[in-house]
Design a protein around this motif. Sequence first.
Motif, PDB file in Angstrom:
ATOM      1  N   ALA A   1       0.712  -1.251   0.057  1.00  9.49           N
ATOM      2  CA  ALA A   1      -0.047   0.013  -0.049  1.00  9.49           C
ATOM      3  C   ALA A   1       0.656   1.205   0.036  1.00  9.49           C
ATOM      4  O   ALA A   1       0.370   2.664  -0.643  1.00  9.49           O
ATOM      5  N   PHE A   2       2.093   1.264   0.495  1.00  8.73           N
ATOM      6  CA  PHE A   2       2.861   2.505   0.773  1.00  8.73           C
ATOM      7  C   PHE A   2       2.852   3.067  -0.530  1.00  8.73           C
ATOM      8  O   PHE A   2       3.812   2.480  -1.469  1.00  8.73           O
ATOM      9  N   GLY A   3       2.908   4.287  -0.430  1.00 13.26           N
ATOM     10  CA  GLY A   3       3.247   5.092  -1.848  1.00 13.26           C
ATOM     11  C   GLY A   3       2.129   5.318  -2.608  1.00 13.26           C
ATOM     12  O   GLY A   3       2.036   6.027  -3.663  1.00 13.26           O
ATOM     13  N   ALA A   4       0.884   4.435  -2.509  1.00  4.85           N
ATOM     14  CA  ALA A   4      -0.351   4.972  -3.100  1.00  4.85           C
ATOM     15  C   ALA A   4      -1.474   5.081  -2.100  1.00  4.85           C
ATOM     16  O   ALA A   4      -2.383   5.619  -2.534  1.00  4.85           O
ATOM     17  N   ILE A   5      -1.372   4.657  -1.011  1.00  8.33           N
ATOM     18  CA  ILE A   5      -2.436   4.850  -0.112  1.00  8.33           C
ATOM     19  C   ILE A   5      -1.742   5.629   0.979  1.00  8.33           C
ATOM     20  O   ILE A   5      -0.641   5.319   1.521  1.00  8.33           O
ATOM     21  N   PRO A   6      -2.333   6.837   1.449  1.00 11.45           N
ATOM     22  CA  PRO A   6      -1.505   7.681   2.536  1.00 11.45           C
ATOM     23  C   PRO A   6      -1.266   6.918   3.744  1.00 11.45           C
ATOM     24  O   PRO A   6      -2.037   6.169   4.136  1.00 11.45           O
TER      25      PRO A   6
END
Length: 394
Positions: free
Chosen positions: A181-186
């Motif tokens: 998720a990191f990089g696309a979901i805050p």
Amino acid sequence: MATTEGFDSPALGEPYLLTPGPLTTSFAVKQAMLRDWGSWDGDFRAMTADLRRRLLALTGDAKAEFDCVPIQGSGTFCVEAMLGSFVPRDGKVLVLANGAYGLRAAQIMQYLGRAHTLIDKGDYLPPRGEEVAAALDADPAITHVIAIHCETSSGILNPVAEISRAVYASGRKLLVDSMSAFGAIPLDVNEIRYEAMVSSANKCIEGVPGFGFVIARKSELEAAKGRSHSLSLDVHAQWATMEKTGQWRFTPPTHVVAAFLEALRAHEAEGGVAARGARYLKNRDVMVAGMRQLGFETLLSERWLSPIIVTFFCPAHANFSFQRFYELMKDKGFVIYPGKLTVVESFRIGCIGRMNEDVMRRVVEAARQSLSQMDVSDAAPPRAALDERAKLAA
């Protein structure tokens, strides 16, 4: 401004990887790996420093309370490094699981021989804040909670903000596996409190496999000295060496780092986390709508669908074979992913990587053609699968 480079067709005639990583990368990322680097050289040390700085910027850490520590190996190496370094040997972890990766965190704790307990929600639902609060109230020995940001075995986007509030209201500490998720979901440290999180180079930043990274509070990094069970997975030792010399303790994946920096520059040029997440969300919406028109059904209700990867039930039709479907999709330029569910047959289609909504429309068309070639007239799942979903989602 977003770039369209690499969307029309995969570089070098490769198929699109519709997986949660490794994933389809741009030609520029691949090209960055054509030069050799000395791991001790000043130029490479500067690359490592730039990588750490750029990753920290994605967390919103304006107060400089956190630091970034790259770790060689796959994402699971980083999860084990985080658990082994930040959980005291006399600590106890509450593992929140709703799929394979939460269960893997529990397995890591077993290997480490450290106390843990488990909330296992199965394949359909996320752990909720009130459940976490109740478990923490019931067991004062629990010191840490680990949550999976996006559980890619099912595609659930877990409510980490809600979980975080429950954890810190109970005076405990949160660790986050934000691998996919990191990089696309805050995961902004100003909005969601946590002590450490981990992710990997070959996920939403759109680099290639070879290393992951731990982003942790400096106070937690300092407290981790001498705590790790492992020489190579000691986050404090890696951090201390990088702070002192700028180097990795052991041979780094130099070409992967070069590729990742190129991917980070592209991530920034696209518009950062918000823009990357918006593209993936559009990919998901276009693909899911098209697959539903073909008769496929998603494992999850709309509320919990992530923009990272979507799980579909396999059709009940007697002519459907996942292996044959996989081969037909690959022949058309798309590599999909087998399911990881324990109860029903399923498959997954990833929404991340160097792809846009036009690519996803081609994915749907490839699926339509593949069903036709298999003489599958109806892609609806078994009735029992839908009944199970409805029962557990109620």
